[in-house]
Motif scaffolding. Sequence first.
Motif, PDB file in Angstrom:
ATOM      1  N   VAL A  14     -19.756  55.018 -23.206  1.00 37.52           N
ATOM      2  CA  VAL A  14     -20.692  55.141 -22.085  1.00 37.52           C
ATOM      3  C   VAL A  14     -20.783  53.827 -21.328  1.00 37.52           C
ATOM      4  O   VAL A  14     -20.708  53.784 -20.110  1.00 37.52           O
ATOM      5  CB  VAL A  14     -22.085  55.598 -22.584  1.00 37.52           C
ATOM      6  N   GLY A  15     -20.986  52.729 -22.062  1.00 35.95           N
ATOM      7  CA  GLY A  15     -20.996  51.412 -21.442  1.00 35.95           C
ATOM      8  C   GLY A  15     -22.283  50.991 -20.771  1.00 35.95           C
ATOM      9  O   GLY A  15     -22.594  49.817 -20.705  1.00 35.95           O
ATOM     10  N   HIS A  16     -23.065  51.931 -20.251  1.00 30.35           N
ATOM     11  CA  HIS A  16     -24.324  51.586 -19.587  1.00 30.35           C
ATOM     12  C   HIS A  16     -25.348  52.683 -19.861  1.00 30.35           C
ATOM     13  O   HIS A  16     -25.026  53.866 -19.811  1.00 30.35           O
ATOM     14  CB  HIS A  16     -24.134  51.449 -18.076  1.00 30.35           C
ATOM     15  N   ASP A  17     -26.571  52.253 -20.157  1.00 32.57           N
ATOM     16  CA  ASP A  17     -27.657  53.201 -20.378  1.00 32.57           C
ATOM     17  C   ASP A  17     -28.870  52.733 -19.588  1.00 32.57           C
ATOM     18  O   ASP A  17     -29.451  51.695 -19.912  1.00 32.57           O
ATOM     19  CB  ASP A  17     -27.994  53.303 -21.861  1.00 32.57           C
ATOM     20  N   PRO A  18     -29.250  53.464 -18.540  1.00 28.70           N
ATOM     21  CA  PRO A  18     -30.364  53.027 -17.697  1.00 28.70           C
ATOM     22  C   PRO A  18     -31.701  52.956 -18.431  1.00 28.70           C
ATOM     23  O   PRO A  18     -32.610  52.254 -17.997  1.00 28.70           O
ATOM     24  CB  PRO A  18     -30.402  54.069 -16.573  1.00 28.70           C
ATOM     25  N   ARG A  19     -31.832  53.650 -19.563  1.00 29.16           N
ATOM     26  CA  ARG A  19     -33.079  53.590 -20.332  1.00 29.16           C
ATOM     27  C   ARG A  19     -33.298  52.211 -20.945  1.00 29.16           C
ATOM     28  O   ARG A  19     -34.386  51.888 -21.383  1.00 29.16           O
ATOM     29  CB  ARG A  19     -33.071  54.647 -21.444  1.00 29.16           C
ATOM     30  N   LEU A  20     -32.262  51.387 -20.952  1.00 27.08           N
ATOM     31  CA  LEU A  20     -32.360  50.043 -21.530  1.00 27.08           C
ATOM     32  C   LEU A  20     -32.178  48.964 -20.464  1.00 27.08           C
ATOM     33  O   LEU A  20     -31.790  47.838 -20.771  1.00 27.08           O
ATOM     34  CB  LEU A  20     -31.314  49.878 -22.642  1.00 27.08           C
ATOM     35  N   GLY A  25     -30.499  41.814 -25.614  1.00 25.61           N
ATOM     36  CA  GLY A  25     -30.503  41.370 -27.008  1.00 25.61           C
ATOM     37  C   GLY A  25     -29.405  42.044 -27.809  1.00 25.61           C
ATOM     38  O   GLY A  25     -28.581  42.784 -27.266  1.00 25.61           O
ATOM     39  N   SER A  26     -29.426  41.780 -29.107  1.00 21.76           N
ATOM     40  CA  SER A  26     -28.413  42.353 -29.989  1.00 21.76           C
ATOM     41  C   SER A  26     -29.087  42.952 -31.216  1.00 21.76           C
ATOM     42  O   SER A  26     -30.044  42.402 -31.758  1.00 21.76           O
ATOM     43  CB  SER A  26     -27.395  41.298 -30.403  1.00 21.76           C
ATOM     44  N   VAL A  27     -28.560  44.101 -31.615  1.00 22.91           N
ATOM     45  CA  VAL A  27     -29.099  44.832 -32.762  1.00 22.91           C
ATOM     46  C   VAL A  27     -27.929  45.256 -33.638  1.00 22.91           C
ATOM     47  O   VAL A  27     -26.919  45.757 -33.146  1.00 22.91           O
ATOM     48  CB  VAL A  27     -29.872  46.094 -32.302  1.00 22.91           C
ATOM     49  N   ARG A  28     -28.101  45.034 -34.938  1.00 22.65           N
ATOM     50  CA  ARG A  28     -27.080  45.491 -35.884  1.00 22.65           C
ATOM     51  C   ARG A  28     -27.677  46.601 -36.741  1.00 22.65           C
ATOM     52  O   ARG A  28     -28.799  46.484 -37.222  1.00 22.65           O
ATOM     53  CB  ARG A  28     -26.598  44.348 -36.777  1.00 22.65           C
ATOM     54  N   PHE A  29     -26.929  47.668 -36.881  1.00 21.44           N
ATOM     55  CA  PHE A  29     -27.312  48.777 -37.747  1.00 21.44           C
ATOM     56  C   PHE A  29     -26.513  48.657 -39.036  1.00 21.44           C
ATOM     57  O   PHE A  29     -25.273  48.721 -39.005  1.00 21.44           O
ATOM     58  CB  PHE A  29     -27.005  50.116 -37.072  1.00 21.44           C
ATOM     59  N   ASP A  30     -27.196  48.446 -40.156  1.00 22.31           N
ATOM     60  CA  ASP A  30     -26.566  48.406 -41.473  1.00 22.31           C
ATOM     61  C   ASP A  30     -26.847  49.746 -42.142  1.00 22.31           C
ATOM     62  O   ASP A  30     -27.974  50.021 -42.565  1.00 22.31           O
ATOM     63  CB  ASP A  30     -27.140  47.274 -42.327  1.00 22.31           C
ATOM     64  N   GLY A  56     -22.083  40.847 -37.798  1.00 22.29           N
ATOM     65  CA  GLY A  56     -22.241  39.794 -36.822  1.00 22.29           C
ATOM     66  C   GLY A  56     -23.705  39.449 -36.703  1.00 22.29           C
ATOM     67  O   GLY A  56     -24.569  40.241 -37.075  1.00 22.29           O
ATOM     68  N   PRO A  57     -24.014  38.284 -36.183  1.00 25.12           N
ATOM     69  CA  PRO A  57     -25.414  37.911 -36.022  1.00 25.12           C
ATOM     70  C   PRO A  57     -26.089  38.801 -34.979  1.00 25.12           C
ATOM     71  O   PRO A  57     -25.463  39.220 -34.006  1.00 25.12           O
ATOM     72  CB  PRO A  57     -25.359  36.453 -35.569  1.00 25.12           C
ATOM     73  N   ALA A  58     -27.365  39.089 -35.210  1.00 31.86           N
ATOM     74  CA  ALA A  58     -28.121  39.933 -34.282  1.00 31.86           C
ATOM     75  C   ALA A  58     -29.585  39.520 -34.310  1.00 31.86           C
ATOM     76  O   ALA A  58     -30.069  38.996 -35.314  1.00 31.86           O
ATOM     77  CB  ALA A  58     -27.979  41.398 -34.678  1.00 31.86           C
ATOM     78  N   GLN A  59     -30.261  39.777 -33.215  1.00 31.91           N
ATOM     79  CA  GLN A  59     -31.684  39.453 -33.121  1.00 31.91           C
ATOM     80  C   GLN A  59     -32.527  40.415 -33.959  1.00 31.91           C
ATOM     81  O   GLN A  59     -33.624  40.069 -34.382  1.00 31.91           O
ATOM     82  CB  GLN A  59     -32.129  39.496 -31.671  1.00 31.91           C
ATOM     83  N   ALA A  60     -32.027  41.619 -34.158  1.00 32.40           N
ATOM     84  CA  ALA A  60     -32.704  42.604 -35.005  1.00 32.40           C
ATOM     85  C   ALA A  60     -31.655  43.303 -35.857  1.00 32.40           C
ATOM     86  O   ALA A  60     -30.578  43.637 -35.372  1.00 32.40           O
ATOM     87  CB  ALA A  60     -33.448  43.626 -34.157  1.00 32.40           C
ATOM     88  N   VAL A  61     -31.981  43.509 -37.118  1.00 33.71           N
ATOM     89  CA  VAL A  61     -31.101  44.227 -38.033  1.00 33.71           C
ATOM     90  C   VAL A  61     -31.889  45.403 -38.601  1.00 33.71           C
ATOM     91  O   VAL A  61     -32.970  45.219 -39.164  1.00 33.71           O
ATOM     92  CB  VAL A  61     -30.595  43.325 -39.181  1.00 33.71           C
ATOM     93  N   LEU A  62     -31.346  46.609 -38.422  1.00 39.28           N
ATOM     94  CA  LEU A  62     -31.962  47.808 -38.954  1.00 39.28           C
ATOM     95  C   LEU A  62     -31.161  48.244 -40.169  1.00 39.28           C
ATOM     96  O   LEU A  62     -29.951  48.454 -40.076  1.00 39.28           O
ATOM     97  CB  LEU A  62     -31.972  48.935 -37.924  1.00 39.28           C
ATOM     98  N   LEU A  94     -38.825  42.953 -34.009  1.00 36.74           N
ATOM     99  CA  LEU A  94     -39.317  44.322 -34.166  1.00 36.74           C
ATOM    100  C   LEU A  94     -39.395  45.053 -32.817  1.00 36.74           C
ATOM    101  O   LEU A  94     -39.047  46.229 -32.719  1.00 36.74           O
ATOM    102  CB  LEU A  94     -40.682  44.330 -34.853  1.00 36.74           C
ATOM    103  N   ALA A  95     -39.834  44.368 -31.777  1.00 40.32           N
ATOM    104  CA  ALA A  95     -39.938  45.004 -30.460  1.00 40.32           C
ATOM    105  C   ALA A  95     -38.569  45.493 -29.975  1.00 40.32           C
ATOM    106  O   ALA A  95     -38.446  46.602 -29.440  1.00 40.32           O
ATOM    107  CB  ALA A  95     -40.548  44.041 -29.450  1.00 40.32           C
ATOM    108  N   LEU A  96     -37.543  44.693 -30.190  1.00 38.22           N
ATOM    109  CA  LEU A  96     -36.190  45.089 -29.809  1.00 38.22           C
ATOM    110  C   LEU A  96     -35.736  46.277 -30.651  1.00 38.22           C
ATOM    111  O   LEU A  96     -35.156  47.241 -30.135  1.00 38.22           O
ATOM    112  CB  LEU A  96     -35.228  43.901 -29.969  1.00 38.22           C
ATOM    113  N   ALA A  97     -36.013  46.234 -31.943  1.00 38.91           N
ATOM    114  CA  ALA A  97     -35.637  47.337 -32.829  1.00 38.91           C
ATOM    115  C   ALA A  97     -36.299  48.642 -32.396  1.00 38.91           C
ATOM    116  O   ALA A  97     -35.663  49.703 -32.389  1.00 38.91           O
ATOM    117  CB  ALA A  97     -36.015  47.001 -34.268  1.00 38.91           C
ATOM    118  N   LEU A  98     -37.560  48.576 -32.009  1.00 40.63           N
ATOM    119  CA  LEU A  98     -38.274  49.780 -31.587  1.00 40.63           C
ATOM    120  C   LEU A  98     -37.671  50.391 -30.325  1.00 40.63           C
ATOM    121  O   LEU A  98     -37.677  51.614 -30.155  1.00 40.63           O
ATOM    122  CB  LEU A  98     -39.756  49.474 -31.367  1.00 40.63           C
ATOM    123  N   ARG A  99     -37.129  49.576 -29.463  1.00 46.45           N
ATOM    124  CA  ARG A  99     -36.512  50.090 -28.229  1.00 46.45           C
ATOM    125  C   ARG A  99     -35.251  50.903 -28.503  1.00 46.45           C
ATOM    126  O   ARG A  99     -34.807  51.668 -27.651  1.00 46.45           O
ATOM    127  CB  ARG A  99     -36.203  48.948 -27.280  1.00 46.45           C
TER     128      ARG A  99
END
Length: 120
Positions: A14-20, A25-30, A56-62, A94-99
């Motif tokens: 997709v490459g782009h999501d207008p909802r964001l 920021g960066s988020v990693r899903f483990d 990789g490093p991320a501001q939020a890790v889920l 946490l705020a980034l993760a919630l988004r």
Amino acid sequence: MPVTDAFFEQLADVGHDPRLCKVHGSVRFDIRDGDRLRQWLLSIDHGQLRVTPGDGPAQAVLKLSTEVAEAMVRGELNGLSAMLRGEILVDGDLALALRMGRLFPSPAAAREVGHPWARR
């Protein structure tokens, strides 16, 4: 291929999501499946998405199980509810993760005919 892998690969396409559009920021899903760990790194720059498999490093890790991730992708589970129950652990912003909940389908959307993740 697990539905979560297909979901993240589609996000990459997709490459782009207008909802964001206001998110940077960066988020990693483990995602843990027994002894196996699959990781997806999502970089967001005002709606522009870059998704790569791996660590990789991320501001939020889920941190979540495969079962929880698949339920979210299918629209069967709300991410915030899962966090409150301890099914998703968050390290970092946490705020980034919630988004990130904006990326996953709602139950109504998941039931729509043709939705790629809904159970048939």
